[in-house]
Design an enzyme around this catalytic site. Structure first.
Site, mmCIF file in Angstrom:
data_model
loop_
_atom_site.group_PDB
_atom_site.id
_atom_site.type_symbol
_atom_site.label_atom_id
_atom_site.label_comp_id
_atom_site.label_asym_id
_atom_site.label_seq_id
_atom_site.Cartn_x
_atom_site.Cartn_y
_atom_site.Cartn_z
ATOM 1 N N SER A 1 0.841 -1.195 0.000
ATOM 2 C CA SER A 1 0.000 0.000 0.000
ATOM 3 C C SER A 1 0.875 1.242 0.000
ATOM 4 C CB SER A 1 -0.895 0.009 1.240
ATOM 5 O OG SER A 1 -1.548 1.262 1.381
ATOM 6 N N TYR B 1 -3.366 -1.265 9.542
ATOM 7 C CA TYR B 1 -3.205 -1.787 8.190
ATOM 8 C C TYR B 1 -1.821 -1.455 7.632
ATOM 9 C CZ TYR B 1 -4.036 -2.178 3.134
ATOM 10 O OH TYR B 1 -3.937 -2.492 1.802
#
Length: 254
Positions: free
Chosen positions: A146, A159
């Site tokens: 990400s 996350y």
């Protein structure tokens, strides 16, 4: 005589970015094994789209949080390789499956945290380990990370730190699998308009515009942007790219 098609295994390939990856790779002439968690109808619809392109595709159920089931899954992969392709190995693995969490650090619970560990650290670590005997020498592994490992957005702490671990795993796999000439890279998407994380980037127009304003290309990413990036990284001519974190964010957060 033409060479056999490359076979790509994509976790979480029935919806969202995984589905886009599967369709884009199939359009480039790849055959697909995709996994789904619970929505078999969605998975079979994706298989049907790929089959309509003239490529082979198979959907297998997999809960990436249940690492104890990985040996059984490997046997299922072995079975479909033999049945559908008369093969013993596949070419490329994309570790894509996983959910997100959008919650302030002060409100993130241990249950939330453990779920992220299971999905984003344990799953790619032990599933890749279990599948190694089925990955061809000179194959490729692509781990999905990400853009949030480079830029901080409140609400994504749990996350993001998991995806940081994924990027470290990529470096170690590239080093340790080098004797088999398996190339291992990370793709780190920026903010994308999908249902990921409850669809917050897609559906929250204020957040969407904020990200667009902070992106060099002036918009939030779309699934096709990521499917295209995956196809480029797995292209035959990209074999010298190894042990890299490649961000596809349109220049977000510069």
């Amino acid at each position: 005589m033409s060479s056999p098609s490359k076979i790509v295994l994509i976790t979480g390939g029935s919806r969202g970015l995984g589905k886009n990856m599967a369709l884009t790779l199939a359009a480039k002439g790849r055959d697909i094994i995709l996994t789904y968690h619970s929505k078999q109808s969605e998975a079979q619809a994706t298989v049907a789209e790929i089959t309509a392109m003239g490529r082979k595709a198979v959907a297998l159920q997999l809960d990436i949080r249940q690492s104890g089931n990985f040996p059984e899954f490997v046997q299922a992969v072995r079975g479909v390789l033999q049945k559908e392709w008369s093969a013993t190995h596949f070419d490329y693995l994309i570790n894509n499956a996983g959910t997100g969490i959008f919650k302030p650090y002060a409100e993130t619970t241990e249950v939330d945290f453990d779920r992220m560990v299971d999905e984003h650290i344990k799953a790619p670590y032990f599933l890749t380990q279990a599948l190694l005997p089925l990955i061809k020498d000179e194959g490729r592994i692509l781990n999905i990370s990400s853009g949030l490992t480079r830029m901080a957005m409140p609400g994504y702490s749990a996350y993001a730190i998991m995806k940081t671990a994924v990027e470290a795993l990529t470096f170690y796999l590239a080093k340790e699998l080098a004797p088999r000439r398996i190339r291992v890279n990370t793709l780190a998407p920026g903010a994308i308009e999908t249902d990921f994380g409850g669809g917050v980037v897609r559906d929250n127009q204020e957040l969407n515009q904020h990200i667009a304003n902070a992106t060099a290309l002036g918009r939030v990413g779309l699934p096709d942007d990521i499917g295209g990036a995956v196809a480029a990284i797995l292209d035959e001519g990209a074999g010298w790219i190894n042990a890299q974190r490649i961000e596809a964010s349109g220049g977000q957060g510069l």
